[in-house]
Design a protein around this motif. Structure first.
Motif, mmCIF file in Angstrom:
data_model
loop_
_atom_site.group_PDB
_atom_site.id
_atom_site.type_symbol
_atom_site.label_atom_id
_atom_site.label_comp_id
_atom_site.label_asym_id
_atom_site.label_seq_id
_atom_site.Cartn_x
_atom_site.Cartn_y
_atom_site.Cartn_z
ATOM 1 N N SER A 34 97.157 46.395 66.291
ATOM 2 C CA SER A 34 98.066 45.840 65.293
ATOM 3 C C SER A 34 99.501 45.935 65.796
ATOM 4 O O SER A 34 99.806 46.708 66.699
ATOM 5 C CB SER A 34 97.945 46.583 63.956
ATOM 6 O OG SER A 34 98.506 47.889 64.057
ATOM 7 N N HIS A 36 103.076 46.803 64.170
ATOM 8 C CA HIS A 36 103.648 47.402 62.960
ATOM 9 C C HIS A 36 105.167 47.387 63.082
ATOM 10 O O HIS A 36 105.737 48.014 63.975
ATOM 11 C CB HIS A 36 103.139 48.841 62.812
ATOM 12 C CG HIS A 36 103.349 49.419 61.444
ATOM 13 N ND1 HIS A 36 102.332 49.984 60.708
ATOM 14 C CD2 HIS A 36 104.449 49.509 60.661
ATOM 15 C CE1 HIS A 36 102.794 50.410 59.551
ATOM 16 N NE2 HIS A 36 104.092 50.134 59.504
ATOM 17 N N ARG A 213 101.992 44.408 59.741
ATOM 18 C CA ARG A 213 102.332 45.332 58.672
ATOM 19 C C ARG A 213 103.761 45.818 58.893
ATOM 20 O O ARG A 213 104.236 45.892 60.038
ATOM 21 C CB ARG A 213 101.358 46.511 58.651
ATOM 22 C CG ARG A 213 101.476 47.427 57.438
ATOM 23 C CD ARG A 213 100.270 48.347 57.331
ATOM 24 N NE ARG A 213 100.416 49.339 56.271
ATOM 25 C CZ ARG A 213 100.202 49.103 54.985
ATOM 26 N NH1 ARG A 213 99.815 47.897 54.596
ATOM 27 N NH2 ARG A 213 100.357 50.058 54.083
ATOM 28 N N SER A 225 105.513 50.824 52.751
ATOM 29 C CA SER A 225 104.781 50.044 53.752
ATOM 30 C C SER A 225 103.995 48.960 53.042
ATOM 31 O O SER A 225 103.510 49.160 51.918
ATOM 32 C CB SER A 225 103.827 50.931 54.557
ATOM 33 O OG SER A 225 104.533 51.809 55.399
ATOM 34 N N ASP A 227 101.701 44.923 53.882
ATOM 35 C CA ASP A 227 101.255 43.897 54.816
ATOM 36 C C ASP A 227 102.247 42.750 54.851
ATOM 37 O O ASP A 227 102.958 42.492 53.865
ATOM 38 C CB ASP A 227 99.870 43.367 54.413
ATOM 39 C CG ASP A 227 98.779 44.404 54.592
ATOM 40 O OD1 ASP A 227 98.958 45.301 55.447
ATOM 41 O OD2 ASP A 227 97.762 44.337 53.877
#
Length: 504
Positions: A34, A36, A213, A225, A227
């Protein structure tokens, strides 16, 4: 996010510097495969977070987990050995070593106990091809490269360590548009290979294009936090600054345009400036647009007297101007905020106050001796004018956040009360709140009759801030845009030297 999915986690992590809390009970996690994004103003705690993850700093409290195992790194070497590699905003390259030597400086290939230079060069060539820098000679010294190319070498250096977690701190802020696209592709490849990327950027377009994210930090705390797509840009910015935002850019000129401050005709220098014609008037912000490497930096340096052998005609304040040195330009009433604040704008180990006074010693001296009272008054005035967040003016300037360091660079020149301020990408790597302060400052200066010549790699910034934008291509100004013609489409077209009447 389920904690079992996380490759790295912070649990209740705090970091104190004396009486200052840089991180306050932070919980954070990032999963493999991912990207981030970490968002927040300068001083929000982002840099402290990544320094703890990468072994530069230890946590004062809390736990750090890597693949479920509690860790406590005492150095970047330990973090790297555990798969965590960070590309810091401040370059870590050695100017007098070659590209290949810098890429493998930590772990050079060896043969019979000696560095295998042939293999090192071959491996460097392969990495340069991977980051689409085939034009870079692996035997070239770093000092010979542009800032954008140096940043790409820093990225190659990180990739050579085969990271499982790659942290990028404003790694695209110094890059050309083509190099930014290359970094996008690399990050997408790494994500597909299961690598976790932690991406810090103040450019919302980049964050939106790349990240899965996002986490927002403010005043050392992890605020939220979510998405990508969970919040819109306005909501994200409000989380970052803790208040509602007003218009990003201040209203344009409300006072009549003044007389011509600076006039340039047929300016030439080596292969970078090929006949520049430019006019800047009192009471306006003139932007310089176009792709990187088209002569913007050389134009600003030349006007400030930092280039030798420049030809052409320059008129400043109605008289002939032949810039021969920065000292002379300073006396004439010009100021330059350079491209790289850390290497060109500041003496990092000196105090905040001493940095502010560097160009201003004459104004605070009597009979060649610095007057302490005048010096302290000038420092206090500069800190107040730019709203620089400092503990003490005696602290080293390197202890400040990037945004506050940039304010110091600007403050030291404004104390000279220059007639024209030359700005080379002044908001690069700066948070949205500080950007707004700098935009307001520029507008206040021109409303008071000063002139601003601004080069920016951010087209939205040029459109929002400038009264006119002059687009450079191949060492010349090829288009001048203002009013309704000042659009991103027009800037891009001029940057590529495409004209509306050209055939499709």
């Amino acid at each position: 996010m389920n904690s079992s999915d996380a490759i790295v986690q912070l649990r209740g992590v705090s970091r104190y510097f004396g009486g200052v809390t840089a991180l306050d009970n932070v919980n954070f996690s990032c999963k493999a495969g991912s990207i981030h994004g970490i968002l927040g103003e300068n001083g929000a705690g982002k840099s402290t977070l990544i320094k703890i993850l990468s072994g530069v700093l230890g946590a004062s409290e809390g736990q750090i987990l890597n693949n479920g195992k509690q860790v406590s790194y005492r150095s970047t070497a330990e973090a790297t050995a555990d798969g965590i590699v960070c590309i810091f905003q401040e370059l870590s390259l050695v100017p007098d070593l070659t590209v290949a030597e810098n890429i493998f400086i930590d772990q050079p290939p060896r043969r019979m106990g000696m560095i295998d230079n042939r293999k090192q060069r071959q491996m460097a060539v392969e990495l340069l091809a991977r980051i689409k820098c085939e034009d870079v000679d692996p035997d070239a010294h770093i000092r010979e490269l542009s800032l954008s190319r140096r940043q790409m070498i820093e990225i190659a250096k990180a990739l050579a360590k085969n990271p499982r977690v790659l942290i990028l701190d404003e790694a695209t802020s110094a890059l050309t548009s083509n190099d930014v696209e290359t970094v996008y592709d690399l990050m997408n490849e790494l994500r597909a290979d299961g690598v976790a990327c932690i991406f810090i950027s103040h450019r919302m377009k980049e964050v939106d294009a790349l990240c899965d994210r996002l986490s927002v930090f403010r005043n050392g705390q992890h605020i939220q936090s979510f998405d990508k797509g969970g919040l819109n840009e306005t909501e994200i910015v409000q989380l970052m600054i803790g208040r509602e935002i007003t218009a990003q850019y201040p209203p344009k000129r409300s006072t009549p345009i003044g007389e011509t401050t600076l006039s340039v005709s047929s300016l030439r220098w080596e292969n970078s400036l090929k006949g520049v014609d430019l006019q800047v008037n009192a009471g306006e912000i003139v932007g310089l647009g176009g792709l990187d490497g088209q002569g913007h930096k050389e134009l600003l340096l030349g006007l400030f007297g930092a280039l030798r052998g420049m030809t052409g005609e320059i008129t400043f304040q109605g008289g002939t101007y032949k810039p021969s040195s920065p000292a002379q330009s300073k006396r004439q009433g010009l100021a330059l905020v350079p491209e790289d604040r850390k290497t060109e704008g500041l003496m990092l180990e000196m105090s905040i106050g001493d940095n502010i006074l560097l160009p201003n010693y004459k104004s605070v001296s009597q009979a060649g001796v610095i007057n302490g009272r005048l010096a302290n008054e000038a420092i206090a005035k500069a800190i107040e004018l730019l709203q620089i967040k400092v503990g003490s003016a005696d602290d080293p300037v390197e202890t400040l956040s990037g945004g506050n360091q940039q304010k110091v660079v600007i403050a030291k020149w404004l104390m000279l009360n220059p007639d024209i301020i030359l700005l080379n990408d002044p908001t690069r790597g700066i948070d949205v709140g500080t950007k707004q302060e700098i935009y307001r400052l520029m507008r206040d200066l021109v409303e008071a009759g000063k002139s601003v010549l601004l080069y920016s790699t951010d087209y939205a910034e040029l459109i929002g801030c400038c009264d006119r934008v002059c687009v450079m291509y191949d060492g010349r100004i090829v288009s001048e845009l203002e009013g309704d013609t000042l659009t991103e489409e027009a800037i891009v077209a001029a940057s590529l030297n495409i004209h509306k009447d050209d055939p499709a």
